[in-house]
Design a protein around this motif. Structure first.
Motif, short mmCIF file in Angstrom:
data_model
loop_
_atom_site.label_atom_id
_atom_site.label_comp_id
_atom_site.label_asym_id
_atom_site.label_seq_id
_atom_site.Cartn_x
_atom_site.Cartn_y
_atom_site.Cartn_z
N UNK A 46 0.87 -1.19 0.00
CA UNK A 46 0.00 0.00 0.00
C UNK A 46 0.90 1.22 0.00
N UNK A 47 0.96 1.94 -1.14
CA UNK A 47 1.87 3.06 -1.27
C UNK A 47 1.16 4.39 -1.41
N UNK A 48 1.99 5.44 -1.52
CA UNK A 48 1.45 6.79 -1.60
C UNK A 48 1.11 7.26 -3.00
N UNK A 49 1.56 6.54 -4.02
CA UNK A 49 1.25 6.93 -5.41
C UNK A 49 -0.15 6.44 -5.75
N UNK A 50 -1.10 7.10 -5.16
CA UNK A 50 -2.51 6.71 -5.27
C UNK A 50 -3.37 7.93 -4.94
N UNK A 51 -4.60 7.90 -5.38
CA UNK A 51 -5.49 9.02 -5.08
C UNK A 51 -5.88 9.06 -3.61
N UNK A 52 -5.94 7.89 -2.98
CA UNK A 52 -6.16 7.76 -1.55
C UNK A 52 -5.17 6.73 -1.03
N UNK A 53 -4.82 6.83 0.24
CA UNK A 53 -3.97 5.80 0.83
C UNK A 53 -4.11 5.85 2.34
N UNK A 54 -3.54 4.86 2.99
CA UNK A 54 -3.44 4.86 4.45
C UNK A 54 -2.05 5.32 4.85
N UNK A 55 -1.95 6.00 5.99
CA UNK A 55 -0.66 6.32 6.61
C UNK A 55 -0.69 5.83 8.04
N UNK A 56 0.50 5.51 8.55
CA UNK A 56 0.62 5.01 9.92
C UNK A 56 0.60 6.20 10.89
N UNK A 57 -0.34 6.21 11.81
CA UNK A 57 -0.53 7.38 12.66
C UNK A 57 0.71 7.72 13.48
N UNK A 58 1.41 6.71 13.98
CA UNK A 58 2.59 7.00 14.81
C UNK A 58 3.77 7.52 13.98
N UNK A 59 3.65 7.49 12.66
CA UNK A 59 4.67 8.04 11.78
C UNK A 59 4.07 9.13 10.89
N UNK A 60 3.14 9.86 11.46
CA UNK A 60 2.44 10.93 10.75
C UNK A 60 2.47 12.20 11.60
N UNK A 61 2.61 13.34 10.94
CA UNK A 61 2.57 14.63 11.62
C UNK A 61 1.78 15.63 10.78
N UNK A 62 1.23 16.63 11.45
CA UNK A 62 0.61 17.72 10.71
C UNK A 62 1.70 18.46 9.93
N UNK A 63 1.36 18.93 8.76
CA UNK A 63 2.35 19.55 7.88
C UNK A 63 2.74 20.93 8.41
#
Length: 327
Positions: free
Chosen positions: A97-114
């Motif tokens: 499951x990658x980011x080159x997609x119109x939608x995707x999942x991200x792992x919350x513990x490795x996510x930050x507000x921009x």
């Protein structure tokens, strides 16, 4: 439940032969994940290595884009994020499951507000490269103000992040890069000195730049003979960080040389830290970015329909971060 386009490999092989646009269905995110509408995705050499079957830990056929930026569509109950948040994070890429997609999942513990200072393209290429740089220069081979860092393969996404973070930590940075364009890029983003590995002996040049003493830290993502030769630039009591092997194999360490010069060698894998260490890294990096001390050195930005060509370019394009603009 929604359905959208996503790039996915149908088998291992060359990007232009195996990557295809598919329709992927996305359900509500499970605990620890966020569903986002993707604005842009970051690419790196690992995306190409996955397609070649040379990247460890893969549980499925690869989908390019280890990191993505976008807007949260749905978050599970109890999440620190809510719908509408603009976030950047790492995808569950080992599951295909990658980011080159119109939608995707991200792992919350490795996510930050921009950070507000970031464009979508800068945010898409920030998390992975700078997390690796933080793992090197802060957690594994800590660099202090006034020390000297030699970076082999300095013009790529990981290398340019090392250049910037090294400068933010107060180090003198020596960048090794193969072409004049790459060396100019390194200088533009903060490198104090650059070395052409084809025109001079890297170790000799680095020792000359340090008054004969050698460098405090050597960061190598190239490996093979270039890395082995540059290793001679390390000062007595210095530290070596092994990040990768873009040249096809790891550098060779002579145990007798290591003992006689009292230097140490550390392997660095940014995915090998616990949740507390990750949180400290991401929070510190975002703060540095907000204060303008580091930013994503963008190399090339590609259209969503050109993902196979963008991934194929990763072998030869070694200037800054490669990003795909999705929306």
């Amino acid at each position: 439940m929604l359905t959208a386009e996503a790039w996915q490999a149908r088998s291992l092989g060359a990007p232009d032969q195996v990557l295809e646009l598919i329709e992927r269905t996305y359900g509500a995110p499970e605990e620890g994940r966020l569903l986002i509408k993707v604005h842009a995705a970051g690419l790196g050499l690992p995306d190409l290595l996955m397609l070649e079957g040379a990247y460890p830990g893969m549980d499925a056929l690869p989908a390019p884009g280890q990191e993505a930026v976008g807007v949260v569509v749905e978050a599970p109950r109890g999440s620190a994020f809510t719908a509408g948040d603009r976030v950047m994070g790492l995808t569950p890429f080992t599951e295909g499951i990658g980011g080159c997609a119109q939608y995707t999942y991200v792992r919350e513990n490795k996510t930050r507000r921009v950070p507000q200072v970031f464009s979508d393209e800068q945010a898409a290429g920030f998390m992975l490269a700078f997390r690796s740089a933080f793992a090197v220069l802060v957690q594994r081979v800590p660099v202090t103000e006034g020390q000297t860092v030699l970076i082999n393969g300095a013009s790529g996404s990981s290398g340019t992040a090392l250049v910037q973070l090294g400068k933010a930590l107060g180090a003198t940075v020596i960048a090794v890069a193969r072409t004049q364009e790459q060396r100019d890029f390194c200088a533009q983003i903060g490198a104090d000195h650059t070395i052409d590995p084809f025109a001079t002996d890297v170790a000799e040049a680095a020792r000359e730049l340090t008054g004969g003493r050698g460098v405090d830290v050597f960061c190598d993502s190239v490996g093979a003979e270039p890395g082995t030769q540059a290793l001679k630039a390390v000062a007595r009591g210095g530290r070596v960080a092994l990040l990768g092997y873009a040249a096809g194999s790891w550098l060779t360490v002579d145990p007798m040389d290591l003992v006689m010069r009292n230097y140490s060698v550390s392997g660095v894998y940014a995915g090998g830290f616990d949740a507390r260490e990750d949180a400290e890294a991401y929070d510190t990096l975002c703060d540095l970015a907000e204060h303008g001390l580091i930013t994503t050195p963008l190399g090339s930005v590609h259209d969503f329909r050109a993902v196979p060509q963008a991934v194929a370019s990763l072998r030869s394009t070694r200037i800054g971060k490669t990003v795909v603009r999705v929306a």
